[in-house]
Design a protein around this motif. Sequence first.
Motif, PDB file in Angstrom:
ATOM      1  N   LEU A  56       0.841  -1.199   0.000  1.00  0.00           N
ATOM      2  CA  LEU A  56       0.000   0.000   0.000  1.00  0.00           C
ATOM      3  C   LEU A  56       0.873   1.245   0.000  1.00  0.00           C
ATOM      4  N   ALA A  57       1.939   1.225   0.798  1.00  0.00           N
ATOM      5  CA  ALA A  57       2.842   2.374   0.863  1.00  0.00           C
ATOM      6  C   ALA A  57       3.526   2.619  -0.479  1.00  0.00           C
ATOM      7  N   ALA A  58       3.994   1.549  -1.118  1.00  0.00           N
ATOM      8  CA  ALA A  58       4.698   1.692  -2.396  1.00  0.00           C
ATOM      9  C   ALA A  58       3.784   2.277  -3.471  1.00  0.00           C
ATOM     10  N   VAL A  59       2.607   1.698  -3.611  1.00  0.00           N
ATOM     11  CA  VAL A  59       1.698   2.139  -4.676  1.00  0.00           C
ATOM     12  C   VAL A  59       1.118   3.519  -4.367  1.00  0.00           C
ATOM     13  N   THR A  60       0.813   3.783  -3.102  1.00  0.00           N
ATOM     14  CA  THR A  60       0.285   5.097  -2.737  1.00  0.00           C
ATOM     15  C   THR A  60       1.328   6.183  -2.979  1.00  0.00           C
ATOM     16  N   ALA A  61       2.576   5.898  -2.613  1.00  0.00           N
ATOM     17  CA  ALA A  61       3.646   6.871  -2.839  1.00  0.00           C
ATOM     18  C   ALA A  61       3.831   7.150  -4.324  1.00  0.00           C
ATOM     19  N   ALA A  62       3.750   6.102  -5.126  1.00  0.00           N
ATOM     20  CA  ALA A  62       3.949   6.262  -6.577  1.00  0.00           C
ATOM     21  C   ALA A  62       2.766   6.956  -7.246  1.00  0.00           C
ATOM     22  N   SER A  63       1.548   6.558  -6.874  1.00  0.00           N
ATOM     23  CA  SER A  63       0.365   7.065  -7.573  1.00  0.00           C
ATOM     24  C   SER A  63      -0.138   8.390  -7.022  1.00  0.00           C
ATOM     25  N   HIS A  64      -0.080   8.582  -5.709  1.00  0.00           N
ATOM     26  CA  HIS A  64      -0.613   9.805  -5.105  1.00  0.00           C
ATOM     27  C   HIS A  64       0.435  10.894  -4.963  1.00  0.00           C
ATOM     28  N   LYS A 115       6.744   3.415 -11.684  1.00  0.00           N
ATOM     29  CA  LYS A 115       7.623   4.151 -10.783  1.00  0.00           C
ATOM     30  C   LYS A 115       8.179   3.257  -9.669  1.00  0.00           C
ATOM     31  N   ILE A 116       7.666   2.027  -9.565  1.00  0.00           N
ATOM     32  CA  ILE A 116       8.108   1.111  -8.519  1.00  0.00           C
ATOM     33  C   ILE A 116       9.042   0.065  -9.125  1.00  0.00           C
ATOM     34  N   LYS A 117      10.217  -0.065  -8.562  1.00  0.00           N
ATOM     35  CA  LYS A 117      11.171  -1.083  -8.999  1.00  0.00           C
ATOM     36  C   LYS A 117      11.275  -2.153  -7.911  1.00  0.00           C
ATOM     37  N   PHE A 118      10.936  -3.386  -8.271  1.00  0.00           N
ATOM     38  CA  PHE A 118      11.022  -4.496  -7.328  1.00  0.00           C
ATOM     39  C   PHE A 118      12.362  -5.207  -7.506  1.00  0.00           C
ATOM     40  N   CYS A 119      13.051  -5.412  -6.399  1.00  0.00           N
ATOM     41  CA  CYS A 119      14.347  -6.098  -6.407  1.00  0.00           C
ATOM     42  C   CYS A 119      14.265  -7.295  -5.476  1.00  0.00           C
ATOM     43  N   TYR A 120      14.910  -8.402  -5.867  1.00  0.00           N
ATOM     44  CA  TYR A 120      14.769  -9.655  -5.125  1.00  0.00           C
ATOM     45  C   TYR A 120      16.118 -10.230  -4.676  1.00  0.00           C
ATOM     46  N   PRO A 121      16.834  -9.514  -3.806  1.00  0.00           N
ATOM     47  CA  PRO A 121      18.071 -10.091  -3.262  1.00  0.00           C
ATOM     48  C   PRO A 121      17.727 -11.270  -2.348  1.00  0.00           C
ATOM     49  N   SER A 169      10.353  15.769  -5.202  1.00  0.00           N
ATOM     50  CA  SER A 169      10.024  14.459  -4.642  1.00  0.00           C
ATOM     51  C   SER A 169      10.896  14.079  -3.448  1.00  0.00           C
ATOM     52  N   GLY A 170      11.840  14.947  -3.079  1.00  0.00           N
ATOM     53  CA  GLY A 170      12.673  14.655  -1.916  1.00  0.00           C
ATOM     54  C   GLY A 170      11.955  15.016  -0.642  1.00  0.00           C
ATOM     55  N   PRO A 171      12.455  14.578   0.505  1.00  0.00           N
ATOM     56  CA  PRO A 171      13.664  13.781   0.725  1.00  0.00           C
ATOM     57  C   PRO A 171      13.413  12.299   0.473  1.00  0.00           C
ATOM     58  N   CYS A 172      14.471  11.504   0.611  1.00  0.00           N
ATOM     59  CA  CYS A 172      14.336  10.057   0.455  1.00  0.00           C
ATOM     60  C   CYS A 172      13.983   9.448   1.807  1.00  0.00           C
ATOM     61  N   ARG A 173      12.919   8.625   1.837  1.00  0.00           N
ATOM     62  CA  ARG A 173      12.457   8.004   3.070  1.00  0.00           C
ATOM     63  C   ARG A 173      12.771   6.515   3.052  1.00  0.00           C
ATOM     64  N   ILE A 174      12.714   5.889   4.246  1.00  0.00           N
ATOM     65  CA  ILE A 174      12.943   4.448   4.388  1.00  0.00           C
ATOM     66  C   ILE A 174      11.795   3.844   5.187  1.00  0.00           C
ATOM     67  N   ILE A 175      11.256   2.738   4.700  1.00  0.00           N
ATOM     68  CA  ILE A 175      10.306   1.935   5.471  1.00  0.00           C
ATOM     69  C   ILE A 175      10.761   0.483   5.366  1.00  0.00           C
ATOM     70  N   GLY A 200       3.566  10.664  -6.639  1.00  0.00           N
ATOM     71  CA  GLY A 200       4.438  10.678  -7.814  1.00  0.00           C
ATOM     72  C   GLY A 200       5.883  10.343  -7.522  1.00  0.00           C
ATOM     73  N   LEU A 201       6.121   9.578  -6.458  1.00  0.00           N
ATOM     74  CA  LEU A 201       7.487   9.250  -6.063  1.00  0.00           C
ATOM     75  C   LEU A 201       7.982   7.982  -6.732  1.00  0.00           C
ATOM     76  N   ARG A 202       9.282   7.930  -6.934  1.00  0.00           N
ATOM     77  CA  ARG A 202       9.916   6.690  -7.385  1.00  0.00           C
ATOM     78  C   ARG A 202      10.259   5.844  -6.169  1.00  0.00           C
ATOM     79  N   VAL A 203       9.999   4.540  -6.285  1.00  0.00           N
ATOM     80  CA  VAL A 203      10.128   3.633  -5.147  1.00  0.00           C
ATOM     81  C   VAL A 203      11.005   2.450  -5.531  1.00  0.00           C
ATOM     82  N   VAL A 204      11.876   2.033  -4.601  1.00  0.00           N
ATOM     83  CA  VAL A 204      12.612   0.786  -4.748  1.00  0.00           C
ATOM     84  C   VAL A 204      12.156  -0.137  -3.625  1.00  0.00           C
ATOM     85  N   PHE A 205      11.693  -1.324  -4.001  1.00  0.00           N
ATOM     86  CA  PHE A 205      11.101  -2.267  -3.049  1.00  0.00           C
ATOM     87  C   PHE A 205      11.957  -3.526  -3.030  1.00  0.00           C
TER      88      PHE A 205
END
Length: 269
Positions: free
Chosen positions: A46-54, A86-92, A172-178, A56-61
């Motif tokens: 919800l946080a990723a999609v809300t940040a991107a759609s509402h 705007k959301i990039k999913f990474c799978y380390p 779109s700054g600052p950069c946040r962490i969740i 306009g932030l770029r997100v790395v998940f």
Amino acid sequence: MTDILNLVFRTFASHTELRDSPPPPVTRSSALLLGENSVSRSVLLLAAVTAASHAGLRVVFFTRTLIQSLPASLQKLVPSPESLKKIKFCYPKTVEELLQQLAALHESSNTSPTPPSLIIVEGLEGFLFGSRGGSHRELHPGEQSCAAHLSALLCDTATFLTCVLERRSSSSGPCRIIASFQSEVDGEPSASDPILNVLDRYFQVRCTLDPDRGYEAAAAGLQQLWHIYLSGRGVTEASCSKDSEDRPAVAREWKLLIHPDGLMEFKTV
């Protein structure tokens, strides 16, 4: 508290007046989400999609497990394809891979037109405990230092990206962490978890998801009911801000209502 979680709670709030209330102030903070993994994942998505759609932030998940579907609440909203881009999913798979991919964000900022403004890490316990599956049966030597190293890199990366965004005069700054973390000792959340104590030094806000063990959920016809408690210096600083009189109040407790169809709603307490 972190403005992204506040935005999520208000976007999916039970009351229209919350949805229409002024947006929370933009804050540079980090939040640690504590709770059962499936619910934490839904809140992070919800946080990723809300940040991107509402916003306009770029997100790395970052997550160890493949994301195959969005929560029902997001499926009902049908997010636009452009916002999902705007959301990039990474799978380390390991903490070493996660550290490498986080460090790479410093380098990619030189070529990326817009660096991410939100970094999400799902399941810190899976990265920290690896093959032990997030179990706290016995704390192995070095796990506390690994937690500190990972948290420090997350904070350093967010600070670095914030500087890049400010240099580019980005709105779109600052950069946040969740990040999410499931703290369990003998099946129960533990406030004295040594890893959690380390994480709390770096994350400004703790967002605790606590299942309701009473009869309220059944009486209301809900599938699940969760209590959300917000604590930490980030919440205190937001409440004590000199401009707080002109800003929306920072709610420290919410309820998460999960309906039988999977829809999620948030309600202030």
